[in-house]
Structures are given as structure tokens and as C-alpha cells.
Design an enzyme around this catalytic site. Structure first.
Site, short mmCIF file in Angstrom:
data_model
loop_
_atom_site.label_atom_id
_atom_site.label_comp_id
_atom_site.label_asym_id
_atom_site.label_seq_id
_atom_site.Cartn_x
_atom_site.Cartn_y
_atom_site.Cartn_z
N SER A 1 85.01 -78.72 -12.76
CA SER A 1 85.53 -78.57 -14.11
C SER A 1 85.22 -79.77 -14.98
O SER A 1 85.35 -79.70 -16.19
CB SER A 1 87.04 -78.33 -14.06
OG SER A 1 87.65 -79.31 -13.26
N HIS B 1 80.24 -73.40 -14.51
CA HIS B 1 81.69 -73.58 -14.63
C HIS B 1 82.36 -72.32 -15.17
O HIS B 1 82.20 -71.96 -16.35
CB HIS B 1 81.98 -74.78 -15.55
CG HIS B 1 83.43 -75.09 -15.70
ND1 HIS B 1 83.97 -75.62 -16.84
CD2 HIS B 1 84.47 -74.94 -14.82
CE1 HIS B 1 85.27 -75.78 -16.67
NE2 HIS B 1 85.59 -75.37 -15.47
N GLU C 1 80.24 -72.00 -18.54
CA GLU C 1 79.51 -73.17 -19.03
C GLU C 1 78.38 -73.43 -18.04
O GLU C 1 78.65 -73.61 -16.85
CB GLU C 1 80.41 -74.40 -19.06
CG GLU C 1 81.30 -74.53 -20.28
CD GLU C 1 82.07 -75.86 -20.30
OE1 GLU C 1 81.95 -76.59 -21.28
OE2 GLU C 1 82.79 -76.14 -19.33
N ASN D 1 86.75 -78.53 -21.01
CA ASN D 1 87.88 -79.39 -20.66
C ASN D 1 87.97 -80.65 -21.52
O ASN D 1 89.05 -81.24 -21.62
CB ASN D 1 87.82 -79.74 -19.18
CG ASN D 1 88.36 -78.58 -18.37
OD1 ASN D 1 89.36 -77.98 -18.74
ND2 ASN D 1 87.68 -78.24 -17.28
N1 CAA Z 1 93.16 -62.23 -11.80
C1 CAA Z 1 92.50 -61.11 -12.15
N2 CAA Z 1 92.83 -60.37 -13.25
C2 CAA Z 1 93.88 -60.79 -13.97
C3 CAA Z 1 94.62 -61.95 -13.65
C4 CAA Z 1 94.22 -62.67 -12.50
N3 CAA Z 1 94.84 -63.81 -12.12
N4 CAA Z 1 95.61 -62.10 -14.56
C5 CAA Z 1 95.50 -61.08 -15.43
N5 CAA Z 1 94.45 -60.29 -15.08
C6 CAA Z 1 93.96 -59.11 -15.77
C7 CAA Z 1 95.00 -58.00 -15.77
O1 CAA Z 1 94.86 -57.22 -14.58
C8 CAA Z 1 94.63 -57.23 -17.01
O2 CAA Z 1 93.48 -56.42 -16.71
P1 CAA Z 1 93.19 -55.04 -17.47
O3 CAA Z 1 92.99 -55.37 -18.92
O4 CAA Z 1 91.95 -54.52 -16.81
O5 CAA Z 1 94.40 -54.18 -17.26
C9 CAA Z 1 94.15 -58.31 -17.99
O6 CAA Z 1 93.81 -59.44 -17.17
C10 CAA Z 1 95.25 -58.72 -18.95
O7 CAA Z 1 96.36 -59.11 -18.19
P2 CAA Z 1 97.89 -58.93 -18.64
O8 CAA Z 1 97.97 -57.77 -19.59
O9 CAA Z 1 98.74 -58.92 -17.43
O10 CAA Z 1 98.26 -60.27 -19.35
P3 CAA Z 1 97.69 -60.96 -20.65
O11 CAA Z 1 97.17 -59.99 -21.65
O12 CAA Z 1 98.71 -61.93 -21.02
O13 CAA Z 1 96.40 -61.77 -20.11
C11 CAA Z 1 95.45 -63.76 -19.34
C12 CAA Z 1 96.48 -62.68 -19.08
C13 CAA Z 1 94.07 -63.16 -19.39
C14 CAA Z 1 95.55 -64.75 -18.19
C15 CAA Z 1 95.78 -64.44 -20.73
O14 CAA Z 1 97.11 -64.89 -20.74
C16 CAA Z 1 94.88 -65.59 -21.06
O15 CAA Z 1 93.76 -65.41 -21.52
N6 CAA Z 1 95.38 -66.82 -20.83
C17 CAA Z 1 94.61 -68.04 -21.07
C18 CAA Z 1 93.67 -68.27 -19.91
C19 CAA Z 1 92.84 -69.48 -20.11
O16 CAA Z 1 92.89 -70.20 -21.09
N7 CAA Z 1 92.01 -69.75 -19.11
C20 CAA Z 1 91.18 -70.94 -19.07
C21 CAA Z 1 91.88 -71.98 -18.27
S1 CAA Z 1 90.97 -73.45 -18.25
C22 CAA Z 1 89.89 -73.26 -17.02
O17 CAA Z 1 89.89 -72.34 -16.25
C23 CAA Z 1 88.91 -74.36 -16.93
C24 CAA Z 1 89.20 -75.44 -16.03
O18 CAA Z 1 88.29 -76.03 -15.52
C25 CAA Z 1 90.59 -75.94 -15.79
#
Ligand code: CAA
Length: 283
Positions: A119, A140, A152, A190
Site C-alpha cells: 500500500s 495496488h 494503482e 494512500n
Molecule cells: N467483500 C466483498 N463484497 C463486499 C464486501 C466485502 N468485504 N463488503 C461489501 N461488499 C459488496 C456487497 O456484497 C454489495 O454487493 P452487491 O452490490 O453486489 O449486492 C456491495 O458491496 C455494497 O455493499 P453494501 O450494500 O453492504 O454496503 P455499502 O453500499 O455501504 O458498500 C462498501 C460497502 C463498498 C465497503 C462502501 O462502504 C465503501 O465503498 N466504503 C469505502 C471503501 C474504501 O474507501 N476502500 C478503500 C480503502 S483504502 C485501501 O484499500 C488502500 C490501502 O492500501 C489501505
């Protein structure tokens, strides 16, 4: 470059997600971790994700079976000699990653691409552990991998154009959108995200308001799907701290100083969702 077989190293949250999207895109996948328990836990996550899609009638049960049949597990890194690309998603620790890449350099075939899902750690430094740094690259993914569109694609100093293009094309095949980025601490995702999360923690540390209120502000005011503290818990507070330290060390700039409250939580073992407690409590 033919890309049919992949090894994913690390069966945690990121590794299992990467393995899942690779198998969904038709690649033969070897999911590797150091213990049998770990690979099985990764497979359980994938199976649950696919079953949920089947229940929601978003995935045909036969297709789900076909995806699972393309996944195998291994605890032998030596199996990396079979694959066209390795994607390392082990813990964020430079020494561990260097050790893995030095071993992969000996094990893998000449044409095999060595990608890391780091990351924020320097690709160039990881590549320097190998005799062929031109085949090392950053790939990434974002968490949760099956959902988030971004990859990325990070060029190390020596990464060849052929390797870059192959990974860029593979990302598209996974139904993701690749973005080209150069090798600087935190890349883009990040470098922008973590200082925001760190600042959100400072607002709690300085008593400006509570975690709930900070998250409400960013959700309602900026349309973020999760508030920064919910997101920090989701990513893991240890990972957030490690990335801030990488930014601070890499740029030598105090503006990346991790908030003392973040350090305190990590020392307490409050690492977010995975330990049941971070800025919020999880059951
Ligand atoms: N694994 C697989 N699928 C998942 C999941 C998981 N952990 N969590 C949610 N989903 C899927 C659900 O099954 C659902 O799928 P469908 O549309 O096919 O039904 C879809 O995602 C939407 O889920 P929900 O309706 O339950 O919930 P939501 O609309 O609130 O979405 C979320 C959940 C996608 C996690 C959303 O809250 C989100 O986008 N959050 C921000 C995530 C983010 O910023 N990620 C980047 C983190 S930083 C990073 O990763 C980089 C690093 O190096 C640290």
C-alpha cells in the site's frame, strides 16, 4: 505476454479478494500462505462472497463452481515456478517482502512478473532484492477488492514497459480501472487518504468532537460512503499507522506525523474491525 496462471501470496483480506477476482476473470489461481489454516480461512472468505452473490441471483451457481474450481491452495512457495505472475499481498513489512521477493527471484521462471500489492512501500527497493528488477511492479488493489474499481499500477525505477503494459491490461481483464502511478511513498491513494484519516483522528484527540460526529460530517458533507474513522477501523489501525510512518520517513516531513491517539490505540491492540475494537466496538 500470456497470463493464465497466477500465485497470490497472502490469504488475508486483500490476498483472498485478489485471488477471487483473478479466478472470476478466468485465471488459474494458486493461493499461498505460510499455514494451512490461513489458506483455508482465505478460501472460506471467497466461498462466502460467492455464495452471497449466488443468493442475490447476481451469479449463476454453475459459474460460482467454475470459479472455485480454478482456485487451488498451497503453503509451498516453490509452486511459484508454475505461474506467469505472482502477486504478493503479505503483511506490510519491508523485511518480509524483501525476503519473499529474493526467494521468488530464484524460484520463478524468466518470464514471470513479480507484483506487490504493497500500500505504500517503495517498489524500487523491493525490486532491488531481485536480479531482474525490470519484471517487478506494484499492483495496488483497494479493499474490498471484489467491489472497488481502482488498481494503482506502480512503476519501479527499472520496471520494463512490457511488464507495465501486461499488468495494466490484466487489471482491465479483472474488470478494474488501472491508473498509472510513479514510485513515491504512499503512491497516490494512500498519500491523499491517510493524512485525511490522520487528521480525523487528531480532531478526536484534540477534543473537537467524537468519532461518530467526525464520520457524520464527512459522510453527509462530502458524500464519502464511510466516515474516515469507520474506514480506518475497516483498513486496520496498524496498517494506517504503518503507512503514516512510511510517509513521514519517505518524505522526511513532519506534516505526516502519526497522531499520538493512533499510536496509543495500536499499542492497546485496538486495531479496528479485525480485533473487535478500534474507534468503534464490533461484536
Ligand atoms: N467483500 C466483498 N463484497 C463486499 C464486501 C466485502 N468485504 N463488503 C461489501 N461488499 C459488496 C456487497 O456484497 C454489495 O454487493 P452487491 O452490490 O453486489 O449486492 C456491495 O458491496 C455494497 O455493499 P453494501 O450494500 O453492504 O454496503 P455499502 O453500499 O455501504 O458498500 C462498501 C460497502 C463498498 C465497503 C462502501 O462502504 C465503501 O465503498 N466504503 C469505502 C471503501 C474504501 O474507501 N476502500 C478503500 C480503502 S483504502 C485501501 O484499500 C488502500 C490501502 O492500501 C489501505
Amino acid at each position: 505476454m500470456e497470463m493464465n496462471k497466477v500465485m497470490v501470496i497472502g490469504a488475508g483480506q486483500m490476498g483472498s479478494g485478489i485471488a477471487q477476482v483473478m479466478a472470476q476473470a478466468g485465471l488459474e489461481v494458486l493461493l499461498h500462505d505460510v499455514k494451512e489454516d490461513f489458506v483455508q480461512s482465505g478460501m472460506t472468505k471467497i466461498t462466502k462472497n460467492l455464495s452471497r452473490q449466488v443468493e442475490k441471483q447476481k451469479l449463476d451457481p454453475k459459474e460460482s463452481e467454475a470459479i472455485l474450481s480454478r482456485l487451488r491452495t498451497t503453503i509451498d512457495l516453490g509452486d511459484a515456478n508454475e505461474v506467469d505472475i505472482v502477486i504478493e499481498a503479505a503483511v506490510e513489512n519491508m523485511e518480509i517482502k524483501k525476503n519473499i521477493f529474493a526467494r521468488l527471484d530464484d524460484i520463478t521462471q524468466e518470464h514471470t512478473i513479480l507484483a506487490t500489492n504493497t500500500s505504500s512501500l517503495p517498489i524500487t527497493e523491493i525490486a532491488a532484492e531481485t536480479k531482474k528488477p525490470e519484471r517487478v511492479i506494484g499492483m495496488h488493489f483497494m479493499n474490498p477488492v471484489p467491489v472497488m474499481k481502482l488498481v494503482e499500477v506502480i512503476r519501479g525505477l527499472a520496471t520494463s514497459q512490457e511488464v507495465f503494459q501486461a499488468v495494466f491490461d490484466l487489471s482491465k481483464k479483472l474488470n478494474k480501472i488501472p491508473v498509472e502511478v510513479n514510485d513515491f511513498p504512499g503512491f497516490v491513494a494512500n498519500r491523499v487518504l491517510m493524512p485525511m484519516i490522520n487528521e480525523a483522528i487528531y480532531t478526536v484527540y484534540e477534543g473537537v468532537t467524537s468519532p461518530e460526529e467526525v464520520d457524520q460530517v464527512m459522510k453527509l458533507g462530502m458524500n464519502h460512503p464511510m466516515g474516515p474513522l469507520t474506514l480506518a477501523d475497516f483498513i486496520g489501525l496498524d496498517t494506517c499507522l504503518y503507512i503514516m510512518e512510511t510517509l513521514q520517513e519517505g518524505f522526511g516531513d513532519d506534516k505526516y506525523r502519526p497522531c499520538p491517539l493512533l499510536r496509543k490505540y495500536v499499542k492497546a491492540g485496538w486495531l479496528g474491525r479485525k480485533t473487535g475494537r478500534g474507534f468503534y466496538v464490533y461484536n
